[in-house]
Design an enzyme around this catalytic site. Structure first.
Site, PDB file in Angstrom:
ATOM      1  CB  CYS A  59      -4.841  -6.774  -0.478  1.00 31.90           C
ATOM      2  SG  CYS A  59      -4.359  -8.485  -0.774  1.00 31.90           S
ATOM      3  CB  CYS A 107       2.499  -9.192   2.753  1.00 34.34           C
ATOM      4  SG  CYS A 107       1.758  -8.415   1.295  1.00 34.34           S
TER       5      CYS A 107
END
Length: 372
Positions: free
Chosen positions: A113, A211
């Site tokens: 990410c 997440c």
């Protein structure tokens, strides 16, 4: 020589105390700011699906976090934008995560990410709105070294919050446009700074989960995600074998295992057994003693160099093989343009394919790669 950026800074605002404190600090210093939040994953997307929990608390990048970030931006009177990057996040982070796990490796989505979205896309978006630099709440330090003519990434003052392990993939260009204002601060001082600025998030707990994976249950997520995609979980059932090849049990799929795992093997033994290796071709999982997990060799590819342009001769470094691992001394040698070999002074436990290996000299990040 680094180019002189303009005065506007885009602050990557996650809704947590760290990024909020960065915004407050830079605002107090008189900088022109704009707040940016990347919307990466719909937290309700798989909630309650195929065993996934309904609750979504405790994960980064939630809707609540967006609300908190927007509220902080309003308090500080700075422009604020939410940038939807859900499609790219799924393509560059979620799908590779799924593929790696199904192949018997243990990936690190947070590093992917950072490499593909949080810095690459944030810098692109920042420039589109007139900001040449971004500031983040990561605990790290960077500076330009005139002698080496390179940007250097270093561990922060607060070693307990060191996030350089997840940042090894940053390029020279990205480092030149990134600010880490918390690099010289301790976490308690950051919370105090946020409290002094009147920010409601001053005592907000840090997010602890990936997440898109509530509870850290990777296997349940894989099943739910593939089902949503109209795909079946591949049949990778196979044998549990010892280091001598003796079959001592069977398993339902290699995606349920990671190197170093002890629980959930489905077999009884007078002595504790651990996963030593996962073989995606044969679907065998090799198990053995804790001592069998020790190794002095590591190979890594997909390399990124920071303090040096490339590795041309053997060097001495300390290496982290997981986020909470204490860096261990090793000799790092080039195998070819794409691969390095590390030989540790002392055996290391559970060197895991798919994880990152990050190379340090003192506090400086030399570079890093992905363990093969």
């Amino acid at each position: 020589m680094p180019t002189e950026p303009n005065n506007t800074i885009a602050v990557a605002m996650s809704g947590g105390v760290d990024s909020s404190a960065v915004a407050a600090l830079l605002r107090a210093q008189g900088h022109e700011l704009v707040g940016l939040t990347l919307q990466l994953w719909n937290q309700r997307r798989l909630a309650g699906h195929e065993g996934m929990p309904e609750a979504v608390q405790g994960r980064c990048c939630s809707i609540d976090d967006v609300y908190d970030a927007r509220h902080v931006a309003e308090q500080l009177d700075i422009p604020y934008y939410v940038v939807n990057q859900q499609e790219r996040f799924e393509a560059d982070v979620v799908k590779p995560f799924v593929s790696e796990y199904l192949a018997g490796r243990t990936p690190i989505p947070c590093t992917l990410c950072n490499n593909h979205l949080k810095f690459d896309q944030l810098l692109t978006t920042a420039r589109q709105i007139g900001a040449d630099r971004i500031a983040t709440g990561h605990y790290a330090r960077n500076r330009f070294d005139e002698t080496r003519r390179r940007w250097i990434l270093s561990r922060p003052e607060d070693k307990s919050k060191d996030q350089t392990y997840f940042l090894f993939g940053l390029t020279q260009e990205q480092l030149s446009r990134t600010m880490f204002p918390l690099g010289e601060m301790q976490k308690p001082a950051v919370r105090q700074m946020a409290a002094d600025a009147g920010l409601a998030v001053a005592q907000k707990s840090d997010s602890q989960e990936i997440c898109f994976i509530p509870g850290g249950d990777y296997n349940t997520f894989l099943k739910a995600y593939l089902d949503e995609q109209g795909e079946d979980l591949p049949n990778t059932a196979g044998e549990l074998v010892t280091t001598t090849g003796e079959v001592i049990g069977h398993h339902e799929g290699i995606q349920s295992f990671t190197v170093g795992q002890r629980k959930g093997l489905g077999i009884t033994s007078p002595n504790p057994l651990y996963v030593l290796a996962i073989h995606p071709d044969s679907h065998q999982v090799t198990v053995g003693s804790d001592e069998d997990l020790l190794s002095r060799d590591l190979f890594a590819n997909r390399l990124n160099w920071i303090s040096i342009p490339e590795l041309t001769e053997p060097i001495r470094v300390s290496i982290k093989i997981r986020h909470r691992h204490t860096p261990a001394m090793a000799t790092l040698t080039r195998v070819d343009a794409e691969t390095v070999h590390a030989f540790f002074d002392e055996p290391q436990r559970a060197i895991t394919p798919g994880q990152s290996a990050v190379f340090y000299q003192e506090d400086e990040v030399v570079g890093g790669g992905w363990i093969t």
